[in-house]
Design a protein around this motif. Structure first.
Motif, PDB file in Angstrom:
ATOM      1  N   LYS A  79      49.343  34.122  44.804  1.00  0.00           N
ATOM      2  CA  LYS A  79      48.293  33.817  43.734  1.00  0.00           C
ATOM      3  C   LYS A  79      47.272  32.629  43.462  1.00  0.00           C
ATOM      4  O   LYS A  79      45.962  32.687  43.905  1.00  0.00           O
ATOM      5  N   ALA A  80      47.956  31.250  43.105  1.00  0.00           N
ATOM      6  CA  ALA A  80      46.938  30.534  43.148  1.00  0.00           C
ATOM      7  C   ALA A  80      46.025  30.051  45.427  1.00  0.00           C
ATOM      8  O   ALA A  80      44.798  30.106  45.590  1.00  0.00           O
ATOM      9  N   GLU A  81      47.009  30.855  46.275  1.00  0.00           N
ATOM     10  CA  GLU A  81      46.441  30.761  47.088  1.00  0.00           C
ATOM     11  C   GLU A  81      45.374  31.113  47.649  1.00  0.00           C
ATOM     12  O   GLU A  81      43.936  30.926  48.750  1.00  0.00           O
ATOM     13  N   LYS A  82      45.946  32.618  46.573  1.00  0.00           N
ATOM     14  CA  LYS A  82      44.740  33.651  47.417  1.00  0.00           C
ATOM     15  C   LYS A  82      42.962  33.017  46.669  1.00  0.00           C
ATOM     16  O   LYS A  82      41.953  33.840  46.426  1.00  0.00           O
ATOM     17  N   ASN A  83      43.600  32.820  44.604  1.00  0.00           N
ATOM     18  CA  ASN A  83      42.098  32.181  44.370  1.00  0.00           C
ATOM     19  C   ASN A  83      41.197  31.094  44.894  1.00  0.00           C
ATOM     20  O   ASN A  83      40.082  30.470  43.938  1.00  0.00           O
ATOM     21  N   VAL A  84      42.109  29.802  44.693  1.00  0.00           N
ATOM     22  CA  VAL A  84      42.219  28.667  44.723  1.00  0.00           C
ATOM     23  C   VAL A  84      41.348  28.308  46.511  1.00  0.00           C
ATOM     24  O   VAL A  84      42.128  28.265  46.891  1.00  0.00           O
ATOM     25  N   LYS A  85      40.213  27.933  46.350  1.00  0.00           N
ATOM     26  CA  LYS A  85      39.444  27.454  48.057  1.00  0.00           C
ATOM     27  C   LYS A  85      39.320  26.127  48.517  1.00  0.00           C
ATOM     28  O   LYS A  85      39.046  25.632  49.800  1.00  0.00           O
ATOM     29  N   GLN A  86      39.644  25.041  47.211  1.00  0.00           N
ATOM     30  CA  GLN A  86      40.090  23.742  47.321  1.00  0.00           C
ATOM     31  C   GLN A  86      40.578  23.250  48.501  1.00  0.00           C
ATOM     32  O   GLN A  86      42.149  23.570  48.829  1.00  0.00           O
ATOM     33  N   ASP A  87      40.306  22.636  50.048  1.00  0.00           N
ATOM     34  CA  ASP A  87      41.242  21.564  50.683  1.00  0.00           C
ATOM     35  C   ASP A  87      42.177  21.039  49.952  1.00  0.00           C
ATOM     36  O   ASP A  87      41.728  19.910  49.286  1.00  0.00           O
TER      37      ASP A  87
END
Length: 284
Positions: A79-87
């Motif tokens: 879920k975090a991978e889909k919603n957090v765009k920070q590199d």
């Protein structure tokens, strides 16, 4: 059989099957244990998870717990991978580098650090840094015996703690006298303790502990049922310099830590010199 027992038995069977698979399998080619949103947990990921000598039931419980934790964490991760765009690649790289440097420094320290500290080195550091060892609380060396108020041993104990000279022999006499009459006491005459620790065992009340300690070496106190026979053998009041025997371990740690800092600084300087000599350092 309960659902929990069935689950553990199923995992135990799964574990047995996984361990029976040829050890030639590994990495992504090893059997899949769990899959969450395309993320896969493989048999190879469980290697070394179960300690040797663990029973089958305990092994199953360990594996079940690990799989359950992985599944829960991976659900949130997906879920975090889909919603957090920070590199986070930069932070991960820095963390990886820090771990490598730390591991290398540990190798250097384990191999080269001199941890032998002599009494003379401790004394030298103590004498040079005495102001770093100022006491915040008063400390004492003391012995005492607690007796019933009408104990037949009371006169002898009072006479003993009141002696002008109180040596190791008197400490032994005090302990033996208390033992003969079944009395409790404290006889560690060589150990410094905080004055408030003594007060926790003996009802000494004072508003000026510095003055009290200067004026009292032989103390006899009573409450409703007990009498306390105390001999103060030595004391240091707050703002005095702490005795060296209280600071030996701290000083040893300071000396060794300074050596560690110096060792790692020299290692870094040597590596820099080596790299510069080989013309491997270029700043543009």
């Amino acid at each position: 059989m309960s659902s929990t027992q069935s689950h553990i038995s199923l995992v135990a069977a799964l574990l047995a099957c996984l361990l029976a698979v040829s050890c030639r399998q590994g990495g992504d080619d090893s059997p899949v244990v769990a899959r969450v949103y395309g993320h896969e947990l493989h048999k190879s990921d469980l290697a070394g998870l179960v300690p040797q000598g663990v029973t089958a039931d305990d092994s199953a419980a360990i594996v079940a717990s690990y799989i359950d934790q992985w599944v829960r964490q991976t659900v949130v991760l997906s879920k975090a991978e889909k919603n957090v765009k920070q590199d986070f690649s930069r932070q991960l790289g820095e963390y990886h580098n820090s771990l490598l440097i730390y591991a290398y420094e540990r190798q250097i320290v384990d191999k080269l650090l001199d941890t032998m500290v002599t009494p003379g080195q401790i004394r030298e550091y103590y004498d040079t840094h005495r102001n770093d060892f100022v006491l915040k609380n008063s400390i004492v060396k003391a012995v005492y015996v607690v007796a019933p108020k009408r104990s037949v041993a009371a006169p002898a104990l009072k006479n003993l703690v009141s002696k002008r000279v109180f040596s190791d022999a008197e400490v032994v006499d005090m302990e033996q006298l208390a033992s003969r009459h079944g009395l409790q006491g404290y006889y560690d005459a060589d150990t410094w303790i905080p004055f408030y620790t003594l007060q926790a065992s003996v009802p000494i009340t004072t508003y000026n502990e510095n003055l009290y300690l200067r004026q009292n070496t032989s103390i006899v106190l009573s409450d409703d049922s007990l009498t306390y026979f105390v001999r103060i053998l030595d004391y240091k009041v707050s703002d005095d310099i702490s005795p060296i025997d209280l600071q030996k371990q701290a000083i040893r740690s300071i000396i060794v830590n300074r050596r560690k800092v110096d060792l790692l600084a020299k290692m870094q300087a040597d590596l820099m010199a080596e790299a510069e000599k080989a013309d491997e350092v270029k700043i543009y």
